[in-house]
Design a protein around this motif. Structure first.
Motif, PDB file in Angstrom:
ATOM      1  N   ARG A  47       0.839  -1.194   0.000  1.00 49.66           N
ATOM      2  CA  ARG A  47       0.000   0.000   0.000  1.00 49.66           C
ATOM      3  C   ARG A  47       0.882   1.255   0.000  1.00 49.66           C
ATOM      4  NH1 ARG A  47      -1.686  -4.174   2.634  1.00 49.66           N
ATOM      5  NH2 ARG A  47      -3.881  -4.841   2.720  1.00 49.66           N
ATOM      6  N   PRO A  48       0.419   2.318  -0.656  1.00 50.56           N
ATOM      7  CA  PRO A  48       1.260   3.526  -0.771  1.00 50.56           C
ATOM      8  C   PRO A  48       1.761   4.051   0.565  1.00 50.56           C
ATOM      9  CG  PRO A  48      -0.625   3.682  -2.239  1.00 50.56           C
ATOM     10  CD  PRO A  48      -0.838   2.449  -1.405  1.00 50.56           C
ATOM     11  N   TRP A  49       0.909   4.042   1.608  1.00 50.19           N
ATOM     12  CA  TRP A  49       1.336   4.576   2.896  1.00 50.19           C
ATOM     13  C   TRP A  49       2.319   3.657   3.616  1.00 50.19           C
ATOM     14  CZ3 TRP A  49      -3.642   3.369   1.437  1.00 50.19           C
ATOM     15  CH2 TRP A  49      -4.213   2.211   1.991  1.00 50.19           C
ATOM     16  N   HIS A  50       2.383   2.397   3.169  1.00 48.70           N
ATOM     17  CA  HIS A  50       3.382   1.483   3.720  1.00 48.70           C
ATOM     18  C   HIS A  50       4.711   1.576   2.972  1.00 48.70           C
ATOM     19  CE1 HIS A  50       0.002  -1.281   5.473  1.00 48.70           C
ATOM     20  NE2 HIS A  50       0.279  -0.249   6.252  1.00 48.70           N
ATOM     21  N   ASN A  51       4.690   2.313   1.882  1.00 50.90           N
ATOM     22  CA  ASN A  51       5.889   2.444   1.048  1.00 50.90           C
ATOM     23  C   ASN A  51       6.686   3.702   1.392  1.00 50.90           C
ATOM     24  OD1 ASN A  51       7.251   0.894  -0.764  1.00 50.90           O
ATOM     25  ND2 ASN A  51       6.213   1.648  -2.579  1.00 50.90           N
ATOM     26  N   VAL A  52       6.251   4.448   2.392  1.00 49.68           N
ATOM     27  CA  VAL A  52       6.977   5.643   2.810  1.00 49.68           C
ATOM     28  C   VAL A  52       8.298   5.197   3.445  1.00 49.68           C
ATOM     29  CG1 VAL A  52       6.963   7.663   4.315  1.00 49.68           C
ATOM     30  CG2 VAL A  52       4.840   6.901   3.208  1.00 49.68           C
ATOM     31  N   PRO A  53       9.426   5.747   2.993  1.00 54.76           N
ATOM     32  CA  PRO A  53      10.725   5.299   3.519  1.00 54.76           C
ATOM     33  C   PRO A  53      10.793   5.314   5.039  1.00 54.76           C
ATOM     34  CG  PRO A  53      11.039   6.766   1.650  1.00 54.76           C
ATOM     35  CD  PRO A  53       9.574   6.800   1.974  1.00 54.76           C
ATOM     36  N   VAL A  54      11.334   4.273   5.600  1.00 55.53           N
ATOM     37  CA  VAL A  54      11.569   4.081   7.041  1.00 55.53           C
ATOM     38  C   VAL A  54      10.254   4.031   7.827  1.00 55.53           C
ATOM     39  CG1 VAL A  54      12.728   4.925   9.120  1.00 55.53           C
ATOM     40  CG2 VAL A  54      13.800   5.227   6.876  1.00 55.53           C
ATOM     41  N   LEU A  55       9.395   5.050   7.693  1.00 57.99           N
ATOM     42  CA  LEU A  55       8.163   5.104   8.465  1.00 57.99           C
ATOM     43  C   LEU A  55       7.245   3.932   8.129  1.00 57.99           C
ATOM     44  CD1 LEU A  55       7.342   8.933   8.400  1.00 57.99           C
ATOM     45  CD2 LEU A  55       8.393   7.590  10.235  1.00 57.99           C
ATOM     46  N   GLY A  56       7.201   3.544   6.837  1.00 58.90           N
ATOM     47  CA  GLY A  56       6.363   2.421   6.449  1.00 58.90           C
ATOM     48  C   GLY A  56       6.786   1.139   7.148  1.00 58.90           C
ATOM     49  N   TRP A  57       8.094   0.915   7.213  1.00 61.29           N
ATOM     50  CA  TRP A  57       8.611  -0.288   7.873  1.00 61.29           C
ATOM     51  C   TRP A  57       8.299  -0.250   9.367  1.00 61.29           C
ATOM     52  CZ3 TRP A  57      12.178  -1.622  11.649  1.00 61.29           C
ATOM     53  CH2 TRP A  57      12.617  -2.960  11.629  1.00 61.29           C
ATOM     54  N   LEU A  58       8.447   0.913   9.979  1.00 63.40           N
ATOM     55  CA  LEU A  58       8.138   1.048  11.401  1.00 63.40           C
ATOM     56  C   LEU A  58       6.653   0.844  11.664  1.00 63.40           C
ATOM     57  CD1 LEU A  58      10.357   4.146  12.305  1.00 63.40           C
ATOM     58  CD2 LEU A  58      10.795   1.748  12.897  1.00 63.40           C
ATOM     59  N   LEU A  59       5.821   1.387  10.791  1.00 62.77           N
ATOM     60  CA  LEU A  59       4.376   1.241  10.936  1.00 62.77           C
ATOM     61  C   LEU A  59       3.960  -0.227  10.861  1.00 62.77           C
ATOM     62  CD1 LEU A  59       1.594   2.672  11.139  1.00 62.77           C
ATOM     63  CD2 LEU A  59       1.562   2.730   8.631  1.00 62.77           C
ATOM     64  N   LEU A  60       4.614  -0.966   9.992  1.00 56.04           N
ATOM     65  CA  LEU A  60       4.309  -2.389   9.829  1.00 56.04           C
ATOM     66  C   LEU A  60       5.019  -3.260  10.867  1.00 56.04           C
ATOM     67  CD1 LEU A  60       4.571  -2.607   5.929  1.00 56.04           C
ATOM     68  CD2 LEU A  60       2.484  -2.851   7.293  1.00 56.04           C
ATOM     69  N   ARG A  61       5.886  -2.638  11.656  1.00 56.21           N
ATOM     70  CA  ARG A  61       6.691  -3.366  12.644  1.00 56.21           C
ATOM     71  C   ARG A  61       7.511  -4.483  11.989  1.00 56.21           C
ATOM     72  NH1 ARG A  61       2.497  -3.878  17.826  1.00 56.21           N
ATOM     73  NH2 ARG A  61       2.148  -1.627  18.055  1.00 56.21           N
TER      74      ARG A  61
END
Length: 260
Positions: A47-61
């Motif tokens: 998803r586009p909001w999960h593709n945001v650098p660094v933050l997406g990975w943190l959001l998805l844990r």
């Protein structure tokens, strides 16, 4: 200048996100555009909001939103590392006409180093276009700064380093691949632009790093005498050391040879 460094850092995060795709797909001969980013386990699109650098990975844990498969921490580390390198390069050269050329070098350095570590390859798809892209990006600096000597020195150093590595690959084919030869020409262009001391420092540091890394792997039993080891990361690290520290290293070495 602070605002400019922030902008360059954000650009580095975005470029780092793209480099993750390059690092994964280029060695496999896959398209960089199709299919869109997806989980390698369940193939669900990201998803586009999960593709945001660094933050997406943190959001998805660090896990896929659909199948919960782990996502390597290397992805945000590549993004953060690229951003840090972009900021360092921008601080080194300022908002100069040559800055885009140095940012390009930083980007391909990250991609090539990790691809070589993963696949023992320096893909032509990245190295060969650099023989055109790098001179074109440096050309505005030649015109604006009227530094034709730097441009000519860069071209000469490109030929010298390419020839030097070619001879090494012929003399010791087991220790030097032709991918290293092709990369040497690109690095020679950049280091030659800075000066002959940068060419010398970048080359010597590359062999020092390569030697120390190889010895460490031998001592720890992680490699044998016949194990193929990537040399591209050492070459790129040597070039970056020369980029930031050629002058003090040269002064220190000169002081050892010619003590006051």
């Amino acid at each position: 200048m602070t605002f400019a460094l922030v902008v360059v850092g954000v650009l580095g995060l975005a470029v780092g996100s793209f480099l993750n795709v390059v690092i994964h797909r280029v060695p496999r001969g896959e398209s960089l555009l199709r299919p869109p980013s997806h989980c390698p386990q369940c193939t669900s699109p990201i998803r586009p909001w999960h593709n945001v650098p660094v933050l997406g990975w943190l959001l998805l844990r660090g896990r896929c939103a659909d199948c919960a498969a782990p996502i390597s921490a290397r992805y945000p580390l590549v993004e953060l590392g690229t951003a840090a390198l972009f900021v360092a390069v921008a601080a080194r050269f300022g908002l100069s006409a040559s800055l885009p050329a140095w940012l390009y070098l930083a980007a391909i350095a990250v991609a090539l180093a990790l691809i070589d570590l993963d696949a023992l390859r320096l893909p032509n798809a990245i190295v060969l276009p650099s023989y055109l892209v790098a001179p074109l990006l440096l050309l505005p600096a030649v015109v604006v700064e009227r530094d034709w000597g730097a441009g000519l020195r860069g071209l000469l150093a490109m030929a010298v380093l390419w020839t030097f590595y070619l001879v090494l690959s012929l003399v010791y084919p087991g220790g030097m691949g032709f991918g290293d030869v092709k990369l040497a020409g690109v690095l020679g262009l950049y280091l030659g632009w800075l000066g002959w001391s940068s060419v010398a420092v970048g080359t010597l540091v590359a062999f020092a790093i390569g030697g120390v890394a190889g010895l460490a792997l031998l001592v720890t039993g992680r490699a044998g005498r016949r194990t193929a080891l990537p040399f591209g990361p050492a070459m790129l690290a040597g070039a970056l050391v020369a980029l930031f520290a050629a002058a003090p290293i040269t002064s220190w070495y000169t002081s050892l040879l010619l003590p006051a």
